[in-house]
Enzyme design. Structure first.
Site, PDB file in Angstrom:
ATOM      1  N   THR A   1      27.124 -21.340 -65.039  1.00 17.65           N
ATOM      2  CA  THR A   1      28.136 -21.443 -64.134  1.00 17.65           C
ATOM      3  C   THR A   1      27.278 -19.719 -63.901  1.00 17.65           C
ATOM      4  OG1 THR A   1      30.148 -21.561 -63.468  1.00 17.65           O
ATOM      5  CG2 THR A   1      29.420 -21.485 -65.648  1.00 17.65           C
TER       6      THR A   1
ATOM      7  N   ARG B   1      29.197 -30.798 -56.547  1.00 24.21           N
ATOM      8  CA  ARG B   1      30.215 -31.550 -57.039  1.00 24.21           C
ATOM      9  C   ARG B   1      30.668 -33.032 -56.944  1.00 24.21           C
ATOM     10  NH1 ARG B   1      32.240 -26.698 -58.975  1.00 24.21           N
ATOM     11  NH2 ARG B   1      31.656 -24.889 -57.035  1.00 24.21           N
TER      12      ARG B   1
ATOM     13  N   ASP C   1      32.873 -18.547 -67.785  1.00 23.33           N
ATOM     14  CA  ASP C   1      34.318 -19.233 -68.287  1.00 23.33           C
ATOM     15  C   ASP C   1      34.862 -20.537 -69.355  1.00 23.33           C
ATOM     16  OD1 ASP C   1      33.537 -21.565 -66.154  1.00 23.33           O
ATOM     17  OD2 ASP C   1      35.026 -21.453 -64.963  1.00 23.33           O
TER      18      ASP C   1
ATOM     19  N   VAL D   1      11.517 -28.905 -69.450  1.00 24.25           N
ATOM     20  CA  VAL D   1      10.712 -30.011 -68.868  1.00 24.25           C
ATOM     21  C   VAL D   1       9.180 -29.853 -69.695  1.00 24.25           C
ATOM     22  CG1 VAL D   1       8.383 -30.154 -67.745  1.00 24.25           C
ATOM     23  CG2 VAL D   1      11.381 -30.032 -67.188  1.00 24.25           C
TER      24      VAL D   1
ATOM     25  N   GLY E   1      28.532 -25.476 -59.449  1.00 23.42           N
ATOM     26  CA  GLY E   1      28.537 -24.476 -59.112  1.00 23.42           C
ATOM     27  C   GLY E   1      27.096 -23.976 -59.349  1.00 23.42           C
TER      28      GLY E   1
ATOM     29  N   ARG F   1      40.630  -1.200 -46.959  1.00 22.66           N
ATOM     30  CA  ARG F   1      40.270  -2.917 -46.261  1.00 22.66           C
ATOM     31  C   ARG F   1      39.601  -3.477 -47.225  1.00 22.66           C
ATOM     32  NH1 ARG F   1      40.548  -0.109 -41.882  1.00 22.66           N
ATOM     33  NH2 ARG F   1      38.900   0.398 -40.595  1.00 22.66           N
TER      34      ARG F   1
ATOM     35  N   MET G   1      34.618 -13.712 -57.328  1.00 20.00           N
ATOM     36  CA  MET G   1      34.581 -15.058 -58.297  1.00 20.00           C
ATOM     37  C   MET G   1      35.165 -14.867 -59.010  1.00 20.00           C
ATOM     38  SD  MET G   1      31.648 -17.395 -55.720  1.00 20.00           S
ATOM     39  CE  MET G   1      31.990 -18.136 -54.463  1.00 20.00           C
TER      40      MET G   1
ATOM     41  N   ARG H   1      26.366 -16.217 -56.442  1.00 20.42           N
ATOM     42  CA  ARG H   1      25.944 -17.040 -56.910  1.00 20.42           C
ATOM     43  C   ARG H   1      23.700 -17.279 -56.409  1.00 20.42           C
ATOM     44  NH1 ARG H   1      29.760 -21.871 -55.767  1.00 20.42           N
ATOM     45  NH2 ARG H   1      28.992 -23.431 -54.933  1.00 20.42           N
TER      46      ARG H   1
ATOM     47  N   ARG I   1      36.284 -18.433 -60.686  1.00 18.16           N
ATOM     48  CA  ARG I   1      37.300 -19.859 -60.475  1.00 18.16           C
ATOM     49  C   ARG I   1      38.707 -19.795 -61.780  1.00 18.16           C
ATOM     50  NH1 ARG I   1      36.497 -25.255 -58.861  1.00 18.16           N
ATOM     51  NH2 ARG I   1      35.044 -24.617 -58.009  1.00 18.16           N
TER      52      ARG I   1
ATOM     53  N   ASP J   1      32.328 -26.129 -65.876  1.00 24.29           N
ATOM     54  CA  ASP J   1      33.069 -27.060 -67.395  1.00 24.29           C
ATOM     55  C   ASP J   1      33.938 -28.359 -66.442  1.00 24.29           C
ATOM     56  OD1 ASP J   1      36.268 -27.499 -68.903  1.00 24.29           O
ATOM     57  OD2 ASP J   1      37.103 -26.531 -66.863  1.00 24.29           O
TER      58      ASP J   1
ATOM     59  N   ASP K   1      30.951 -17.856 -63.426  1.00 21.22           N
ATOM     60  CA  ASP K   1      32.135 -17.846 -64.380  1.00 21.22           C
ATOM     61  C   ASP K   1      32.384 -17.360 -65.607  1.00 21.22           C
ATOM     62  OD1 ASP K   1      32.582 -18.219 -61.423  1.00 21.22           O
ATOM     63  OD2 ASP K   1      34.389 -20.447 -62.324  1.00 21.22           O
TER      64      ASP K   1
ATOM     65  N   ARG L   1      38.343   5.920 -48.076  1.00 27.77           N
ATOM     66  CA  ARG L   1      39.647   4.705 -48.295  1.00 27.77           C
ATOM     67  C   ARG L   1      39.566   4.064 -49.018  1.00 27.77           C
ATOM     68  NH1 ARG L   1      36.334   2.517 -43.087  1.00 27.77           N
ATOM     69  NH2 ARG L   1      37.583   3.393 -40.782  1.00 27.77           N
TER      70      ARG L   1
HETATM   71  O1  F6P Z   1      32.342 -22.026 -60.605  1.00 30.67           O
HETATM   72  C1  F6P Z   1      31.495 -21.377 -59.441  1.00 30.67           C
HETATM   73  C2  F6P Z   1      32.054 -20.734 -58.605  1.00 30.67           C
HETATM   74  O2  F6P Z   1      30.951 -20.374 -57.869  1.00 30.67           O
HETATM   75  C3  F6P Z   1      32.933 -20.215 -58.296  1.00 30.67           C
HETATM   76  O3  F6P Z   1      33.404 -19.090 -59.125  1.00 30.67           O
HETATM   77  C4  F6P Z   1      33.926 -20.920 -57.572  1.00 30.67           C
HETATM   78  O4  F6P Z   1      35.560 -20.509 -57.503  1.00 30.67           O
HETATM   79  C5  F6P Z   1      33.442 -21.682 -57.103  1.00 30.67           C
HETATM   80  O5  F6P Z   1      32.430 -21.980 -57.783  1.00 30.67           O
HETATM   81  C6  F6P Z   1      33.553 -22.307 -55.525  1.00 30.67           C
HETATM   82  O6  F6P Z   1      32.584 -23.600 -54.858  1.00 30.67           O
HETATM   83  P1  F6P Z   1      32.339 -23.821 -54.036  1.00 30.67           P
HETATM   84  O7  F6P Z   1      31.039 -23.566 -53.771  1.00 30.67           O
HETATM   85  O8  F6P Z   1      32.757 -25.304 -54.492  1.00 30.67           O
HETATM   86  O9  F6P Z   1      33.366 -23.205 -52.950  1.00 30.67           O
END
Ligand code: F6P
Length: 332
Positions: A127, A73, A131, A25, A12, A250, A171, A259, A173, A104, A129, A164
């Site tokens: 990333t 990926r 994480d 660079v 990602g 909602r 996001m 991202r 993961r 990761d 995330d 509401r």
């Molecule tokens: O790892 C970054 C991330 O944006 C996660 O937060 C999310 O679960 C995943 O990638 C989404 O991946 P893709 O863009 O392949 O759907």
């Protein structure tokens, strides 16, 4: 003697990846190293899709979201023989070291490659995330947090106007780091993330909404939801909450919006520091199979193999505080 290094962005994309490429660079050029940028993550190795990166190629890219090297990926690397083939191509191209900017999954790819590749491999944490263990923050997290927060603040306006309930899915993961941070910064009434448990008790949340509105009168109620928490999706959960709480709920899924965008200043600084540090440590011979991270303001090296070994811990103090705020509303 190190002469040619490769760099790629993988998994990602995260705001600040371009800043990291620039730092790599510019630092490499101080050592007279040639930099080869592989395109589309590890796929660029298999497809021999690369470009030489010179200082002039990285001028004015720091503020750009996405990655000039593109990302992906890679399906080929985990296949039987995949890592061996990638290593063979890297040897043929005379790549003495490979820098991988990613998360990761990308670092697991690095470990697989390391069984066959004779050069050095260094990771940079990129990333949204946050994480990865071994670094307080990953490149891209601060920008994603700000993006999520801008959205939450805007949703709060309309939620207030209509009194509401909104369920905002963010996001993340493997951890709820982004959800927890965005929820706390956005004054969410409730945060649903793995750190508070793996299951969602709809009846309990519906009761929380009712009791909060009994206490405060008709008002907005924001719930921030980590993406993995409700497999049926935020829309389905919002529907259930509407029915069980008797209020209008909602759903908004922020998704890939988080991202994109120009990296905030702190991401640019982190990316510059870690990109430069990674190359310097590589030249000093310390960085093989390490990730360049930052802990308590200091650039550090951390074993790549351990970056995903356990779930990164969210701030226990903030977790507990947010929970006490919720419990207080339950009690009244
Ligand atoms: O790892 C970054 C991330 O944006 C996660 O937060 C999310 O679960 C995943 O990638 C989404 O991946 P893709 O863009 O392949 O759907």
């Amino acid at each position: 003697m190190m002469q040619r290094i490769g760099v790629l962005t993988s998994g990602g994309d995260a705001p600040g990846m371009n800043t990291a490429i620039r730092a790599v660079v510019l630092t490499a050029s101080q050592y007279g190293l040639e930099v080869i940028g592989f395109r589309h993550g590890f796929n660029g190795i298999f497809q021999r899709d690369f470009q030489v990166l010179q200082s002039t190629d990285v001028r004015q890219i720091s503020h750009l979201g996405g990655t000039i090297l593109k990302s992906a990926r890679c399906k080929a690397l985990p296949q039987p023989g995949g890592a061996e083939l990638a290593a063979q191509i890297l040897h043929e191209l005379g790549i003495d070291a490979l820098l991988v900017i990613g998360g990761d999954g990308s670092f697991r790819g690095c470990m697989a490659l390391s069984h066959h590749y004779r050069g050095q491999i260094v990771g940079l944490p990129g990333t949204i995330d946050n994480d990865l263990d071994g670094t307080d923050l990953t490149i891209g997290f601060a920008t994603a947090l700000q993006t999520a927060l801008d959205a939450i603040d805007k949703i709060r306006d309309t939620a207030d106007a209509f009194e509401r309930t909104f369920l905002i899915e963010v996001m993340g993961r493997h951890t709820g780091y982004l959800a927890l941070s965005a929820g706390i910064a956005g004054s969410a009434e409730q945060i649903i993330c793995p750190e508070y448990g793996e299951t969602v008790d709809v009846a309990d949340i519906a009761a929380d909404i009712r009791s909060y509105q009994k206490q405060h009168g008709a008002c907005s109620y924001i719930i921030v939801l980590a993406e993995t928490m409700y497999p049926a999706g935020a829309a389905a959960l919002a529907q259930e909450l509407s029915e069980q709480s008797g209020t209008e709920c909602r759903a908004v899924v922020l998704g890939h919006l988080q991202r994109g965008g120009s990296p905030v200043g702190s991401d640019r600084i982190l990316a510059t520091k870690l990109g430069a540090y990674a190359v310097e440590q590589l030249m000093a011979g310390h960085a093989h199979l390490m990730m360049a991270g930052e802990q308590a303001g200091q650039a550090v090296l951390f074993p790549l193999s351990l970056t995903g070994a356990q779930h990164k811990k969210a701030d226990p103090f903030l977790l507990a505080w947010q929970d006490r705020v919720l419990q207080q509303h339950k009690a009244t």
